[in-house]
Design a protein around this motif. Structure first.
Motif, PDB file in Angstrom:
ATOM      1  N   UNK A 439       0.985  -1.134   0.144  1.00 25.11           N
ATOM      2  CA  UNK A 439       0.148   0.015  -0.061  1.00 25.11           C
ATOM      3  C   UNK A 439       0.768   1.275   0.155  1.00 25.11           C
ATOM      4  N   UNK A 465       1.079  -1.647  -6.598  1.00 21.80           N
ATOM      5  CA  UNK A 465       0.439  -1.040  -5.376  1.00 21.80           C
ATOM      6  C   UNK A 465      -1.024  -0.998  -5.338  1.00 21.80           C
ATOM      7  N   UNK A 467      -3.919  -3.672  -2.465  1.00 23.75           N
ATOM      8  CA  UNK A 467      -4.039  -4.557  -1.534  1.00 23.75           C
ATOM      9  C   UNK A 467      -4.954  -5.909  -2.388  1.00 23.75           C
ATOM     10  N   UNK A 468      -4.450  -7.305  -1.886  1.00 26.37           N
ATOM     11  CA  UNK A 468      -5.130  -8.247  -2.683  1.00 26.37           C
ATOM     12  C   UNK A 468      -6.313  -8.522  -2.050  1.00 26.37           C
ATOM     13  N   UNK A 482      -5.571  -9.075  -7.294  1.00 27.00           N
ATOM     14  CA  UNK A 482      -5.347  -7.613  -6.818  1.00 27.00           C
ATOM     15  C   UNK A 482      -5.847  -6.477  -7.873  1.00 27.00           C
ATOM     16  N   UNK A 483      -5.446  -5.338  -7.633  1.00 22.48           N
ATOM     17  CA  UNK A 483      -5.755  -4.438  -8.590  1.00 22.48           C
ATOM     18  C   UNK A 483      -4.434  -3.505  -8.458  1.00 22.48           C
ATOM     19  N   UNK A 485      -3.380  -0.305  -8.517  1.00 23.20           N
ATOM     20  CA  UNK A 485      -4.266   1.074  -8.349  1.00 23.20           C
ATOM     21  C   UNK A 485      -3.589   2.010  -9.094  1.00 23.20           C
ATOM     22  N   UNK A 486      -2.267   2.123  -9.284  1.00 20.99           N
ATOM     23  CA  UNK A 486      -1.392   3.325 -10.019  1.00 20.99           C
ATOM     24  C   UNK A 486      -2.024   3.020 -11.551  1.00 20.99           C
ATOM     25  N   UNK A 487      -1.797   2.005 -12.254  1.00 17.24           N
ATOM     26  CA  UNK A 487      -2.319   1.680 -13.717  1.00 17.24           C
ATOM     27  C   UNK A 487      -3.803   1.674 -13.561  1.00 17.24           C
TER      28      UNK A 487
ATOM     29  N   UNK B  46      -7.338   3.960  -0.160  1.00 19.66           N
ATOM     30  CA  UNK B  46      -6.990   3.819  -1.219  1.00 19.66           C
ATOM     31  C   UNK B  46      -5.963   2.571  -1.410  1.00 19.66           C
ATOM     32  N   UNK B  47      -6.295   1.790  -0.718  1.00 21.94           N
ATOM     33  CA  UNK B  47      -5.393   0.264  -0.724  1.00 21.94           C
ATOM     34  C   UNK B  47      -5.880  -0.412  -2.390  1.00 21.94           C
ATOM     35  N   UNK B  48      -7.057  -0.255  -2.693  1.00 20.87           N
ATOM     36  CA  UNK B  48      -7.688  -1.112  -3.734  1.00 20.87           C
ATOM     37  C   UNK B  48      -8.230  -2.484  -3.433  1.00 20.87           C
ATOM     38  N   UNK B  49      -8.426  -2.791  -2.129  1.00 25.40           N
ATOM     39  CA  UNK B  49      -8.807  -4.181  -2.080  1.00 25.40           C
ATOM     40  C   UNK B  49     -10.202  -4.426  -2.680  1.00 25.40           C
ATOM     41  N   UNK B  51     -11.680  -2.997  -5.252  1.00 20.62           N
ATOM     42  CA  UNK B  51     -11.593  -3.147  -6.795  1.00 20.62           C
ATOM     43  C   UNK B  51     -10.947  -4.481  -7.205  1.00 20.62           C
ATOM     44  N   UNK B  52      -9.853  -5.056  -6.106  1.00 17.14           N
ATOM     45  CA  UNK B  52      -9.180  -6.400  -6.451  1.00 17.14           C
ATOM     46  C   UNK B  52     -10.424  -7.524  -6.479  1.00 17.14           C
ATOM     47  N   UNK B  53     -11.318  -7.385  -5.534  1.00 20.69           N
ATOM     48  CA  UNK B  53     -12.378  -8.379  -5.328  1.00 20.69           C
ATOM     49  C   UNK B  53     -13.697  -8.203  -6.411  1.00 20.69           C
ATOM     50  N   UNK B  57     -15.740  -5.300 -11.930  1.00 22.72           N
ATOM     51  CA  UNK B  57     -14.390  -4.385 -12.352  1.00 22.72           C
ATOM     52  C   UNK B  57     -14.232  -4.466 -13.754  1.00 22.72           C
ATOM     53  N   UNK B  65     -12.446   1.860  -6.250  1.00 21.02           N
ATOM     54  CA  UNK B  65     -11.549   2.848  -5.379  1.00 21.02           C
ATOM     55  C   UNK B  65     -11.298   3.959  -6.103  1.00 21.02           C
ATOM     56  N   UNK B  66     -11.414   4.016  -7.484  1.00 29.32           N
ATOM     57  CA  UNK B  66     -11.201   5.366  -7.990  1.00 29.32           C
ATOM     58  C   UNK B  66     -12.508   6.404  -7.956  1.00 29.32           C
TER      59      UNK B  66
END
Lengths: 668, 197
Positions: A439, A465, A467-468, A482-483, A485-487, B46-49, B51-53, B57, B65-66
């Motif tokens: 993160x 960058x 979280x999974x 995961x994601x 978040x930068x791209x 903004x960890x993006x968890x 979006x990851x799940x 998406x 998250x965006x």
């Protein structure tokens, strides 16, 4: 009585809202006041000289200083008074800054309030008695609880200064978590190679008494004078005759016990030494596994031991040690996410499948896998089928910075050790791919940021960058979703192995130990220092110091620095034969005490004891309360509780307090 | 009280009163959002968890998250126009896994509500039409009425003839009724809608 009054402007701090000259003028009129003056900086050298000169010229008996908080300069003014021959306890400080000027803006009313505050203190000082500080002897012997790197460092420092040290470790060997690590950041030197010399030094030091496989079971007393009871757990092996030849370990037929040193990734016999370099090198019988304790059979170890050191009937023994200072270095525990711990704050990480998938391991398990002495002899092999993982994923902040699972804090070391893990992997598996989900990267420290950049730039570790969300098994692969978040792109990695950088948490026994020692601890069980900046290793209980990860998550260099700091504080304490402390303690008047012991019930410091009063024939007349001055903190709870008003708080007795209130009478 | 004790109190909930004294005035959009959901989007780190799940998406323009990020930065129109808001299936995987306990599904629902109120035009016109048609049925009948909903949806999208061939079969098997079944206390549902509006 001749009283001197001194009003400080504190630059503009007080002078801006309080008319200091007017306060000095008004207080000069009050009965008993023989001298009154104001000055810009009373704490400065010329300011202190004003006080000294006034005392000598006007033969003052007591002084009242209107200035900042007594926390800042009470000592300064007491010393100045003492230098001119006035007892330091005949000095009263009125906090005109925090209690008046800083919190008001109307000059006339703030000035009036300042005069009232001064009047109160003048009424009190009239009734002050000259006091002398209490002196207690110091036992120059330190106890260090915990034999990890912090405890080892603290013990060696204190012992090298020439003082005796008692080191207590609950595991069979000292060394702590550092002995499990493969290599250490940011230099990648072998952890065991730098640790084991220190362990041996502890063992051979004439000033250090080591109690391994022991626990502190009781602590009594106070700074300089603790009495500590230590429970020596029964090893089943008599350490005074055992030579550590290891024959019993070799011959033990029960070889199926979980190896906790290898984090459950290997097995060991029921008779074991945690690791080859263990100090002391004396085996322990695991009574839960050994068949002798189940059905009385086997006794193989007893048969092979040439020294007759095996004692199945051995019981726990207790020893009591006289101690002057205690250094707590109990360390941390790794957040295990397979089972839900008793601490209900913590929720599990079901979505990462730890405990469900064999190839999802935690940080310490990866340390053992990468360690030359570990279960794979240093080869990176995944636990399930012992094959070399070609794609490995590291996930940071598992547990840390996760309010929903129970921890708001950052575990501080994971960014660094994950970079180290990824590097070690790339050094050993050249064609492998390493991914790190993070993160933020927190790499503050000497050569730390450079270390992380080296992992990225030289070793080609791919940092993503985000979280999974979930890990699941599909066709023999661990699918990591995961994601980036930068791209702004979803990422799915089919990995062979996943390493979770799980949080550092407090030892589960830490709260009990803290209660035994009278040391505060936070919501998570980490022990609390007195001041986060200026007194980081001292606790609110005198003579007890903190070292290492029992205080908060920290890495090896920080643990060592903190341990040396705690050792230095211990040496400061041992530097004098007698301790001086404030004489503000409670005193019981024996003639009126009825012996109800309400005071004993309310005392938070266990300072009230029972004292028997006997006549000359030795017959018991009555039992009364008695205050142990070493333990009493002068809080005054007993004073307020006593139904017969037999407890007096010296320096703040009822007469002084009532006259302070009466001085206010003129205000209303 | 000794110093250590004092820190402990500050660390926990000791100073909530003090916190209120320093409350910062938020932007009206954020205040409205907080009023609906009870949570501040500033909470998100903004960890993006999420979006990851997220199961939708890959169909969405922006990662969930965006969308929160847009709101954090004050790009409210950009957030409301994002089709992510309308594609959200409300499965709550994001909410369940969020390390900050931010209920993202509820946030998305609030965004839909606020977008509708502001007459924001998005690419997902059909989704919006479906959303409105469904809610209208609940408002009028107290429960879902498929026939009415289909009718309203078709009028709104002007896609009149799609799936019409299914109607006879559904009618004959009793899957569609022409008249709505009303609930006993229809007024209470209407009252709920009124309160919300």
């Amino acid at each position: 009585m001749k009283i001197g009054v001194f009003i400080c402007y504190c630059g503009e701090n007080i002078g801006r809202t309080v008319d200091c000259a007017a306060v000095a003028k008004a207080t000069a009129m009050l009965p008993g006041v023989a001298h009154s003056e104001d000055y810009k900086y009373m704490c400065s050298d010329p300011g202190q000289n004003l006080i000294k000169q006034a005392i000598l010229d006007k033969k003052l008996d007591a002084i009242v200083v209107g200035s900042c908080s007594p926390h800042m300069h009470e000592k300064t003014f007491r010393k100045a008074a003492a230098a001119a021959g006035v007892n330091p306890y005949m000095v009263e400080i009125v906090n005109l800054r925090e209690h008046c000027s800083w919190i008001h803006d109307d000059i006339p009313s703030a000035t009036k309030k300042a005069i009232d505050l001064m009047r109160i203190a003048i009424e009190k000082v009239k009734r002050n008695d000259p006091l002398t500080p209490i002196r207690v002897p110091v036992t120059k012997r330190a106890l260090v609880i915990g034999g990890g790197i912090s405890g080892i460092q603290a013990a060696l420092d204190v012992a090298n200064a020439g003082y005796e040290v008692v080191l207590v470790e609950k595991e069979p060997s000292i060394g702590g978590h550092m002995s499990q690590l493969s290599e250490t950041f940011p230099t990648l030197d072998c952890s065991q190679c730098i640790l084991t010399p220190r362990m041996v030094e502890v063992y051979q030091h004439p000033k250090i008494k080591l109690y391994a496989y022991s626990e502190v079971s009781n602590v009594e007393g106070f700074i300089g004078n603790f009495s500590v009871t230590i429970r020596r757990k029964a090893r089943g092996v008599r350490d005074e005759v055992c030579t550590g030849c290891g024959l019993c370990v070799q011959k033990c037929p029960i070889k199926k016990a979980q190896n906790s040193f290898e984090e459950g990734m290997a097995i060991r016999p029921a008779m074991y030494v945690p690791f080859p370099q263990a100090v002391p090198n004396i085996p322990v019988i695991d009574r839960e596994v050994c068949t002798y304790y189940k059905n009385g059979k086997c006794q193989m170890c007893k048969k092979v031991c040439g020294r007759d050191a095996i004692d199945f009937e051995q019981q726990d023994t207790f020893v009591t040690e006289a101690i002057g200072a205690i250094i707590v270095a109990t360390g941390y525990k790794l957040y295990t996410i397979d089972k839900k711990p008793e601490n209900s704050l913590i929720k599990g990480y079901g979505e990462y499948g730890y405990g469900m998938y064999k190839d999802v391991v935690n940080g310490l398990q990866f340390e053992r896998i990468a360690s030359a002495s570990g279960p794979t002899n240093g080869e990176i092999l995944r636990p399930s089928d012992k094959s070399e993982p070609k794609k490995i994923v590291f996930i940071q902040c598992v547990g840390s910075r996760d309010e929903a699972k129970g921890f708001t804090y950052c575990s501080k070391i994971c960014c660094m050790y994950t970079a180290k893990h990824a590097m070690l992997y790339k050094h050993k598996v050249h064609d492998g791919e390493a991914y790190v989900f993070y993160m933020d990267i927190r790499s503050g420290g000497k050569m730390y940021e450079e270390f992380v950049r080296r992992a990225i730039e030289e070793d080609g570790v791919k940092y993503i960058r985000g979280r999974v969300s979930k890990i699941y098994e599909d066709d023999g692969k661990l699918v990591v979703k995961g994601e980036d978040t930068i791209a702004g792109m979803p990422v799915t990695i089919n990995a062979d192995m996943v390493v979770l950088a799980t949080a550092m948490i407090a030892q589960s026994e830490a709260p009990q130990l803290a209660q035994m020692l009278g040391v505060p601890y936070d919501t998570y069980g980490f022990l609390q220092e007195v001041h986060p900046k200026l007194r980081p290793v001292e606790t609110s209980t005198g003579g007890i110091f903190l070292a290492g990860a029992c205080h908060s998550p920290r890495d090896i260099p920080e643990c060592v620095a903190m341990a040396s700091a705690a050792a230095a504080k211990t040496m400061v304490l041992f530097g004098s034969d007698m301790l001086e402390r404030e004489p503000v303690v409670a005193k019981v008047h024996a003639d009126t005490c009825a012996g109800c012991f309400y005071c004993q019930k309310v005392c938070a410091y266990s300072a009230i004891e029972r004292k028997e009063i006997r006549n000359r024939q030795g017959e018991l007349i009555k039992t009364i309360a008695y205050v142990n001055e070493g333990l009493c903190q002068g809080c005054g709870t007993c004073n307020a509780t006593c139904p017969s008003k037999s407890v007096e708080l010296i320096g703040f007795n009822d007469e002084q307090i009532f006259n302070e209130i009466l001085a206010l009478d003129e205000v209303f | 009280m000794y110093a250590g004790e004092c820190y402990k109190q500050i660390g926990t909930s000791g100073n909530t009163e003090e916190m209120k004294m320093h409350e910062v005035h938020k932007d009206p959009f954020i205040e409205e959002l907080i009023a609906i959901t009870g949570q501040d989007p500033a909470q998100c780190y903004q960890c993006g968890k999420c979006s990851a799940g997220c199961p939708v998406r890959e169909f969405a323009e922006d990662a969930p998250n965006r969308v929160v990020r847009y709101v954090q930065l004050g790009f409210y129109d950009k957030a409301l126009q994002s089709n992510t808001v309308w594609l959200c299936a409300g499965c709550q995987t994001c909410s369940g896994r969020c390390p900050k306990d931010f209920h993202l599904a509820q946030f998305m629902d609030a965004m839909r509500e606020m977008g509708t109120k502001r007459h924001i035009v998005t690419k997902e016109k059909k989704t919006v039409a479906f959303h409105e048609s469904f809610l209208d049925q609940i408002k009028w009948n107290g429960r879902s009425h498929e026939f009415g909903m289909v009718l309203e949806y078709k009028l709104k999208t002007m896609d009149l003839f799609k799936d019409v061939d299914l109607v006879p079969g559904m009618l004959s098997r009793g899957k569609l009724s022409i008249l709505p079944e009303k609930i006993k206390d229809g007024n209470s549902v209407k009252k709920l809608f009124k309160e919300k509006e």
